[in-house]
Design an enzyme around this catalytic site. Structure first.
Site, PDB file in Angstrom:
ATOM      1  N   TYR A  16      19.497 -10.935  62.723  1.00 18.81           N
ATOM      2  CA  TYR A  16      18.277 -10.296  62.243  1.00 18.81           C
ATOM      3  C   TYR A  16      17.172 -10.185  63.293  1.00 18.81           C
ATOM      4  CZ  TYR A  16      20.782 -11.043  57.925  1.00 18.81           C
ATOM      5  OH  TYR A  16      21.753 -11.023  56.966  1.00 18.81           O
ATOM      6  N   PRO A  49      18.342  -4.047  52.522  1.00 21.45           N
ATOM      7  CA  PRO A  49      18.989  -3.465  51.346  1.00 21.45           C
ATOM      8  C   PRO A  49      17.964  -3.018  50.303  1.00 21.45           C
ATOM      9  CG  PRO A  49      19.798  -5.691  51.822  1.00 21.45           C
ATOM     10  CD  PRO A  49      18.522  -5.499  52.577  1.00 21.45           C
ATOM     11  N   HIS A  53      15.911  -8.351  55.104  1.00 22.53           N
ATOM     12  CA  HIS A  53      17.102  -9.173  54.963  1.00 22.53           C
ATOM     13  C   HIS A  53      17.023 -10.555  55.636  1.00 22.53           C
ATOM     14  CE1 HIS A  53      21.163  -9.866  53.906  1.00 22.53           C
ATOM     15  NE2 HIS A  53      21.626  -8.663  54.052  1.00 22.53           N
ATOM     16  N   LYS A  70      41.200  -8.810  35.249  1.00 23.46           N
ATOM     17  CA  LYS A  70      41.318 -10.145  34.628  1.00 23.46           C
ATOM     18  C   LYS A  70      42.499 -10.190  33.667  1.00 23.46           C
ATOM     19  CE  LYS A  70      36.958 -10.973  33.291  1.00 23.46           C
ATOM     20  NZ  LYS A  70      35.707 -11.583  32.894  1.00 23.46           N
ATOM     21  N   LYS A 109      45.454 -11.059  35.349  1.00 20.57           N
ATOM     22  CA  LYS A 109      45.334 -12.301  36.109  1.00 20.57           C
ATOM     23  C   LYS A 109      45.092 -12.072  37.605  1.00 20.57           C
ATOM     24  CE  LYS A 109      47.393 -15.409  32.877  1.00 20.57           C
ATOM     25  NZ  LYS A 109      47.352 -14.389  31.795  1.00 20.57           N
ATOM     26  N   MET A 110      44.282 -11.035  37.886  1.00 22.90           N
ATOM     27  CA  MET A 110      43.920 -10.787  39.281  1.00 22.90           C
ATOM     28  C   MET A 110      42.412 -10.949  39.442  1.00 22.90           C
ATOM     29  SD  MET A 110      46.112  -7.487  40.393  1.00 22.90           S
ATOM     30  CE  MET A 110      47.792  -7.251  39.859  1.00 22.90           C
ATOM     31  N   SER A 111      42.001 -11.393  40.625  1.00 23.06           N
ATOM     32  CA  SER A 111      40.574 -11.528  40.899  1.00 23.06           C
ATOM     33  C   SER A 111      39.947 -10.127  40.937  1.00 23.06           C
ATOM     34  CB  SER A 111      40.386 -12.220  42.248  1.00 23.06           C
ATOM     35  OG  SER A 111      39.290 -11.665  42.937  1.00 23.06           O
ATOM     36  N   TYR A 118      34.325  -5.710  56.596  1.00 21.42           N
ATOM     37  CA  TYR A 118      33.462  -6.885  56.422  1.00 21.42           C
ATOM     38  C   TYR A 118      33.108  -7.000  54.948  1.00 21.42           C
ATOM     39  CZ  TYR A 118      29.188  -9.726  57.366  1.00 21.42           C
ATOM     40  OH  TYR A 118      28.220 -10.702  57.416  1.00 21.42           O
ATOM     41  N   SER A 177      30.818  -9.816  52.702  1.00 19.68           N
ATOM     42  CA  SER A 177      30.096 -11.061  52.907  1.00 19.68           C
ATOM     43  C   SER A 177      30.562 -12.125  51.916  1.00 19.68           C
ATOM     44  CB  SER A 177      28.590 -10.857  52.840  1.00 19.68           C
ATOM     45  OG  SER A 177      28.269 -10.083  51.725  1.00 19.68           O
ATOM     46  N   THR A 220      26.069 -16.797  55.289  1.00 16.39           N
ATOM     47  CA  THR A 220      27.306 -16.073  54.970  1.00 16.39           C
ATOM     48  C   THR A 220      28.352 -16.237  56.062  1.00 16.39           C
ATOM     49  OG1 THR A 220      26.513 -14.116  56.130  1.00 16.39           O
ATOM     50  CG2 THR A 220      26.137 -14.199  53.751  1.00 16.39           C
ATOM     51  N   SER A 268      29.835  -5.469  50.262  1.00 18.46           N
ATOM     52  CA  SER A 268      29.317  -6.665  49.616  1.00 18.46           C
ATOM     53  C   SER A 268      29.415  -6.538  48.101  1.00 18.46           C
ATOM     54  CB  SER A 268      27.859  -6.875  50.021  1.00 18.46           C
ATOM     55  OG  SER A 268      27.387  -8.090  49.497  1.00 18.46           O
ATOM     56  N   GLN A 269      29.897  -7.586  47.487  1.00 19.67           N
ATOM     57  CA  GLN A 269      29.838  -7.656  46.033  1.00 19.67           C
ATOM     58  C   GLN A 269      28.551  -8.387  45.685  1.00 19.67           C
ATOM     59  OE1 GLN A 269      32.623  -9.165  42.461  1.00 19.67           O
ATOM     60  NE2 GLN A 269      32.169 -10.782  43.898  1.00 19.67           N
TER      61      GLN A 269
END
Ligand SMILES: *[C@@H]1O[C@H](CO)[C@@H](O)[C@H](O)[C@H]1NC(C)=O
Ligand SMILES: *[C@@H]1O[C@H](CO)[C@@H](O)[C@H](O)[C@H]1NC(C)=O
Ligand SMILES: *[C@@H]1O[C@H](CO)[C@@H](O)[C@H](O)[C@H]1NC(C)=O
Ligand SMILES: *[C@@H]1O[C@H](CO)[C@@H](O)[C@H](O)[C@H]1NC(C)=O
Length: 633
Positions: A114, A127, A350, A430, A433-435, A459, A461, A472, A561-562
């Site tokens: 940063y 963001p 950020h 779900k 049974k999967m992420s 990428y 995070s 992160t 990014s989630q």
């Protein structure tokens, strides 16, 4: 047809939104020392074993570089790892650093990611968050909502101040809460080579005011009464109305647009700006203020389908110098943005924090605005909020003109598509049974592969908040397994069972990388640490950090990014390379909000195409898994 479907989803969601997202304080009174006690109980970030990182790095390169390049890197790596060689020495240095410091990484990361980064914070770093459109379309609605929002943020602030904010957990482990203490009363300050962040939250006399900007004019709004209690929503409303009424002139210089410049340019302009005493005091007031609220001017209407994409741009850059780009102070850590047309969201700088703490504050604030009614209280007359004055010299005027031009170039270059994927959400992965996150990331790999017939350095995070002062690390979503799946998925000669097995393998590989990353054992920050250690020790840079493979691995064509929220919102950000994409998503139970960005100046990328590809990939993957009887999975 599609549109009415979407609307229905929103209506249903609205009904499910009961007041359970309000964060409740863990105690009615202040708990001094609770925060520190919690922090001290957190484990320290480990330095992963050297050999493990190096082996994993070679595995990560496999889908990304040619066999020849990989062979070359293997040789350099063997040299790096010779007993008593550079690798071992740097590793020892890192371990000593980890022993001495609370977190061996966090200062370095803050600097390199940063404060040393010289590109404009607008588009390239800060963001935005887009909230669902609100129902008002006039000044009164705008001010009323702004008043409730301000009260909601201040309610959250009381929990921070009182140290009664509930500790968060991830997979049964409590998380570092430090970032919550960094986002209020805080601001980035440009410097000639490196920026800094000032934080006034723990000053002897912490600030008791926010800043409000309307028609490019900044005001100080005191939000505590003389007895220390918070102003009521009603009182805030009245104060905002005074601000609104006394900033009707629209011919003012957009001083805030200076903050959108390249950091070196801004640092020079900043030094010049604050030579004047009045200007300096005004800038300091913005920096110190608890947060900033931007009351935006109306912008041209767009179709409902494009509404969220346009709102994302308003959050990321304000739409250009003709519109709201001057109605910001982009260095300010937290800026809530409210348009007269019901647009609402925020932009954040950020350096002090990641997305998740920001959106969990947003969840609380949104819920607070829903439950809060305006009750007319007998009004004690409050003083007029103070307007911040700026003396604009010809030189400052020139800097503003330059900043306007550069801003408009950025505005033309950024393409953002926000889509609501309404076919399913976390529920489908779900049920198999999967992420859900892994499922979405594999879909993104498939979408990218279909566009470019290759995969790219990706990428995602990963939170290191299980560790004290953790920020992160990187989940590298492009793997041999995701590539193998992408290649096979569209091959009609391959049986369904094989495709399903490869999908499962890819999802599991992503899940395993994620687990490794949140345990502090991913490779990216460790490799960065070894490099920075070499710089600090003034030894020559090991060759393994200077070859083609390393450059490819660090060139993230997909930066993702989630950021899960309870509110039906989505975070958005720009690509991190000129020929790449930024992809942020909020997976809800039955739909997923995506924001995809790209640069118009790159002829190879196209945000709308990737967004469409992502929808197709998700649907195709669902169809694939549904062809298999569930019992077999
Ligand atoms: C914060 O702590 C003070 C002092 O103990 C108390 O009076 C106040 O009600 C607390 N506020 C909240 C919202 O927890
Ligand atoms: C602001 O202006 C409006 C419209 O002219 C007026 O109705 C309102 O009373 C004014 N409010 C304040 C606080 O001056
Ligand atoms: C790719 O998948 C096939 C099965 O379809 C398997 O035989 C092969 O080993 C896989 N390749 C890699 C590199 O994992
Ligand atoms: C992705 O990155 C590579 C460099 O690693 C580059 O050659 C390629 O053109 C980039 N862009 C796209 C759209 O794949």
């Amino acid at each position: 047809m599609l549109l009415s479907c979407l609307q229905l989803t929103f209506v249903l969601l609205e009904q499910f939104v009961v007041s359970t997202f309000l964060v409740r304080p863990v105690s009615a009174t202040m708990i001094p020392g609770r925060y520190l006690a919690h922090q001290e109980g957190l484990p320290k970030l480990p330095v992963p074993p050297l050999r493990q990182t190096c082996e994993r790095y070679l595995a990560v390169l496999e889908p990304l570089v040619s066999e020849q390049e990989l062979e070359h890197t293997r040789k350099l790596m063997a040299e790096f790892l010779t007993p008593g060689g550079a690798g071992e020495r740097l590793q020892k240095g890192l371990e000593r650093r980890a022993h001495k410091m609370e977190n061996w990484l966090s200062d370095w990361w803050l600097q390199t990611a940063y404060l040393d980064f010289r590109m404009p914070v607008v588009v390239h770093s800060s963001p935005g968050v887009v909230l669902p459109r609100l129902e008002f379309s006039d000044r009164q609605g705008q001010i009323r909502f702004a008043a409730k929002l301000i009260a909601g943020v201040l309610d959250f602030k009381t929990m921070i101040d009182n140290e009664t904010l509930p500790v968060e957990y991830l997979g049964g482990n409590s998380l570092c809460m430090n970032q919550y203490y960094q986002v209020l009363c805080s601001c980035r300050v440009p410097g000639p080579r490196r920026d800094s962040v000032v934080n006034h939250a723990r000053a002897k006399r912490p600030p008791t005011f926010i800043t409000v900007v309307h028609n490019y004019q900044f005001f100080v709004l005191e939000v505590y009464s003389s007895d220390g209690s918070l102003l009521t929503v009603d009182q805030i409303y009245m104060q905002l109305e005074k601000i609104w009424n006394s900033s009707l002139q629209t011919n003012k210089e957009p001083i805030g647009i200076l903050t959108s410049q390249h950091r070196n340019t801004w640092a020079k302009a900043y030094a010049n700006l604050i030579k004047d005493k009045t200007n300096k005091e005004s800038v300091q007031a913005i920096q110190k203020s608890i947060f900033t609220v931007c009351l935006d001017a109306p912008v041209p209407r767009v179709s409902d389908e494009m509404y969220r994409s346009r709102a994302a741009l308003q959050m990321l850059h304000g739409g250009g110098s003709r519109w709201n780009s001057g109605n910001r102070w982009f260095d300010k850590t937290l800026q809530f943005i409210i348009g007269e047309d019901g647009t609402c969201g925020l932009s954040y700088e950020h350096a002090p924090a990641e997305g998740p703490p920001i959106v969990s504050m947003v969840d609380h604030v949104v819920e607070y605005t829903k439950k809060t009614e305006m009750v007319r209280t007998p009004l004690v007359p409050l003083p007029m909020p103070q307007k911040l004055r700026f003396n604009i010299t010809p030189e400052i005027k020139k800097d503003i003109e330059k900043a306007k031009q550069n801003m408009n170039i950025m505005v033309h270059d950024l393409d953002v598509r926000v889509i609501v994927f309404s076919h399913f959400g976390k529920n489908v992965p779900k049920s198999h049974k999967m992420s859900p996150d892994a499922f979405i990331q594999v879909a993104l790999q498939l979408a990218y592969f279909r566009m470019y017939q290759r995969c790219c350095s990706t990428y995602e995070s990963a939170s290191l908040r299980m560790f004290r002062l953790g920020r992160t690390d990187t989940i590298r979503s492009a793997s041999i397994d995701s590539l193998n799946f992408s290649r096979t998925m569209d091959d009609p000669s391959k049986p369904v069972a094989e495709k399903v097995a490869l999908l499962e393998k890819a999802v599991k590989a992503h899940r395993a990388y994620t687990d490794m990353a949140i345990r502090g054992e991913a490779i990216d920050r460790h490799l960065l640490g070894l490099r920075l250690q070499a710089i600090e020790d003034l030894v020559s840079m090991p060759k393994v950090f200077m070859d083609t493979s390393y450059a490819v691995a660090m060139h993230y064509n997909l930066s993702t990014s989630q950021v899960p929220a309870k509110t039906d919102c989505v975070m958005c950000f720009g690509p991190v390379v000129p020929d790449g994409y930024g992809v942020c998503y909020n997976p809800m139970e039955e739909h997923i909000n995506f924001a995809v960005s790209a640069f118009n100046s790159c002829s190879e990328t196209n945000a709308a195409r990737l967004a469409q590809g992502l929808e197709d990939a998700l649907l195709d993957m669902r169809d694939l898994v549904e062809q298999m009887p569930r019992a077999k999975l």
